[in-house]
Motif scaffolding. Structure first.
Motif, mmCIF file in Angstrom:
data_model
loop_
_atom_site.group_PDB
_atom_site.id
_atom_site.type_symbol
_atom_site.label_atom_id
_atom_site.label_comp_id
_atom_site.label_asym_id
_atom_site.label_seq_id
_atom_site.Cartn_x
_atom_site.Cartn_y
_atom_site.Cartn_z
ATOM 1 N N ALA A 1 17.110 19.278 7.200
ATOM 2 C CA ALA A 1 18.088 20.187 7.814
ATOM 3 C C ALA A 1 17.920 21.629 7.338
ATOM 4 O O ALA A 1 18.106 22.563 8.116
ATOM 5 N N ASP A 2 17.573 21.820 6.068
ATOM 6 C CA ASP A 2 17.511 23.183 5.540
ATOM 7 C C ASP A 2 16.162 23.530 4.901
ATOM 8 O O ASP A 2 16.079 24.378 4.017
ATOM 9 N N CYS A 3 15.095 22.856 5.336
ATOM 10 C CA CYS A 3 13.743 23.190 4.890
ATOM 11 C C CYS A 3 12.775 22.719 5.974
ATOM 12 O O CYS A 3 13.179 21.986 6.881
ATOM 13 N N PRO A 4 11.502 23.119 5.891
ATOM 14 C CA PRO A 4 10.546 22.717 6.929
ATOM 15 C C PRO A 4 10.317 21.208 7.037
ATOM 16 O O PRO A 4 9.982 20.710 8.101
ATOM 17 N N GLY A 5 10.498 20.474 5.944
ATOM 18 C CA GLY A 5 10.306 19.030 5.988
ATOM 19 C C GLY A 5 10.277 18.432 4.597
ATOM 20 O O GLY A 5 10.230 19.148 3.596
ATOM 21 N N ILE A 6 10.293 17.107 4.539
ATOM 22 C CA ILE A 6 10.250 16.399 3.258
ATOM 23 C C ILE A 6 8.978 15.559 3.253
ATOM 24 O O ILE A 6 8.847 14.603 4.016
ATOM 25 N N GLU A 7 8.021 15.960 2.418
ATOM 26 C CA GLU A 7 6.788 15.190 2.274
ATOM 27 C C GLU A 7 7.150 13.898 1.553
ATOM 28 O O GLU A 7 7.527 13.910 0.390
ATOM 29 N N THR A 8 7.035 12.788 2.270
ATOM 30 C CA THR A 8 7.529 11.503 1.780
ATOM 31 C C THR A 8 6.375 10.542 1.528
ATOM 32 O O THR A 8 5.491 10.394 2.370
ATOM 33 N N THR A 9 6.421 9.905 0.363
ATOM 34 C CA THR A 9 5.432 8.884 0.018
ATOM 35 C C THR A 9 6.173 7.643 -0.451
ATOM 36 O O THR A 9 7.044 7.723 -1.319
ATOM 37 N N VAL A 10 5.832 6.509 0.133
ATOM 38 C CA VAL A 10 6.398 5.226 -0.277
ATOM 39 C C VAL A 10 5.231 4.302 -0.607
ATOM 40 O O VAL A 10 4.293 4.175 0.179
ATOM 41 N N VAL A 11 5.309 3.677 -1.775
ATOM 42 C CA VAL A 11 4.311 2.694 -2.177
ATOM 43 C C VAL A 11 5.013 1.348 -2.277
ATOM 44 O O VAL A 11 6.008 1.219 -3.005
ATOM 45 N N LEU A 12 4.512 0.366 -1.515
ATOM 46 C CA LEU A 12 5.037 -0.993 -1.575
ATOM 47 C C LEU A 12 4.039 -1.851 -2.346
ATOM 48 O O LEU A 12 2.846 -1.874 -2.018
ATOM 49 N N ASN A 13 4.518 -2.532 -3.374
ATOM 50 C CA ASN A 13 3.666 -3.371 -4.215
ATOM 51 C C ASN A 13 3.897 -4.848 -3.910
ATOM 52 O O ASN A 13 4.999 -5.251 -3.536
ATOM 53 N N ASN A 14 2.850 -5.640 -4.123
ATOM 54 C CA ASN A 14 2.919 -7.087 -3.872
ATOM 55 C C ASN A 14 4.014 -7.786 -4.666
ATOM 56 O O ASN A 14 4.521 -8.821 -4.249
ATOM 57 N N ASP A 15 4.390 -7.224 -5.821
ATOM 58 C CA ASP A 15 5.386 -7.882 -6.670
ATOM 59 C C ASP A 15 6.830 -7.566 -6.262
ATOM 60 O O ASP A 15 7.776 -7.901 -6.962
ATOM 61 N N GLY A 16 7.010 -6.918 -5.102
ATOM 62 C CA GLY A 16 8.350 -6.622 -4.603
ATOM 63 C C GLY A 16 8.950 -5.352 -5.178
ATOM 64 O O GLY A 16 10.146 -5.120 -5.055
ATOM 65 N N GLY B 1 0.817 -1.208 0.000
ATOM 66 C CA GLY B 1 0.000 0.000 0.000
ATOM 67 C C GLY B 1 0.848 1.253 0.000
ATOM 68 O O GLY B 1 2.065 1.215 -0.231
ATOM 69 N N THR B 2 0.190 2.370 0.268
ATOM 70 C CA THR B 2 0.811 3.689 0.229
ATOM 71 C C THR B 2 0.999 4.214 1.647
ATOM 72 O O THR B 2 0.064 4.188 2.455
ATOM 73 N N TYR B 3 2.195 4.706 1.933
ATOM 74 C CA TYR B 3 2.553 5.248 3.239
ATOM 75 C C TYR B 3 3.034 6.682 3.055
ATOM 76 O O TYR B 3 3.788 6.975 2.121
ATOM 77 N N LYS B 4 2.601 7.572 3.964
ATOM 78 C CA LYS B 4 2.988 8.984 3.862
ATOM 79 C C LYS B 4 3.389 9.548 5.212
ATOM 80 O O LYS B 4 2.933 9.093 6.254
#
Length: 156
Positions: free
Chosen positions: A69-84, A60-63
């Motif tokens: 260090a030099d900005c307010p933050g990093i909006e991060t999205t990781v998608v893990l798929n069943n096929d590896g 699924g999708t994780y956020k």
């Protein structure tokens, strides 16, 4: 009377030493028992067959927003798929920087950690119930006051 007092004093010291010795042995036994694996002393069943990989709905999708260090933050999205495979997107807040990557991931730590390996991304994440917890490159939990910010939450 002196002999009786002397004998009583010696008896008292021997008895006291004996009690102290037994108490010490009880504490030593408790300490030693604590060092033994729980399943070997208490006969608790430790399930070595179930892990994050085969027991959790991990794909699924994780956020989340990682510290920067030099900005307010990093909006991060990781998608893990069943096929590896995975996809990664990192958008640096208040900057014109975006990192996107795709690749394959491997399971480590007996199925509890995923290792994302792409052209731009090389990261390890512990898979938990509806969350991914970032690890350092050695696979250890990130420590420090910002450690709670290194968690990605699964989206519905």
């Amino acid at each position: 009377m002196k002999k009786t007092s002397l004998f009583a004093g010696i008896f008292f010291l021997v008895a006291l030493a004996s009690c102290t010795s037994n108490n010490k042995k009880q504490f030593e036994s408790k300490d030693t028992a604590d060092q033994v694996a729980p399943d070997s002393t208490t006969h608790e069943h430790i399930d070595h067959e179930h892990n994050s990989q085969n027991s959790l709905d991990w794909n699924g999708t994780y956020k989340g927003v990682y510290p920067c260090a030099d900005c307010p933050g990093i909006e991060t999205t990781v998608v893990l798929n069943n096929d590896g495979t995975f996809s990664y997107t990192g958008v640096y807040q208040e900057r014109d920087t975006k990192i996107e990557d795709t690749g394959k991931f491997m399971w480590h730590d007996n199925g509890s950690v995923v290792h994302l390996m792409g052209k731009e991304v090389n990261m390890k994440l512990r898979v938990g119930e509806n969350q991914l917890i970032s690890l350092d490159q050695e696979g250890k939990p990130i420590e420090g006051p910002l450690k709670d910010h290194y968690v990605l939450k699964k989206q519905n």
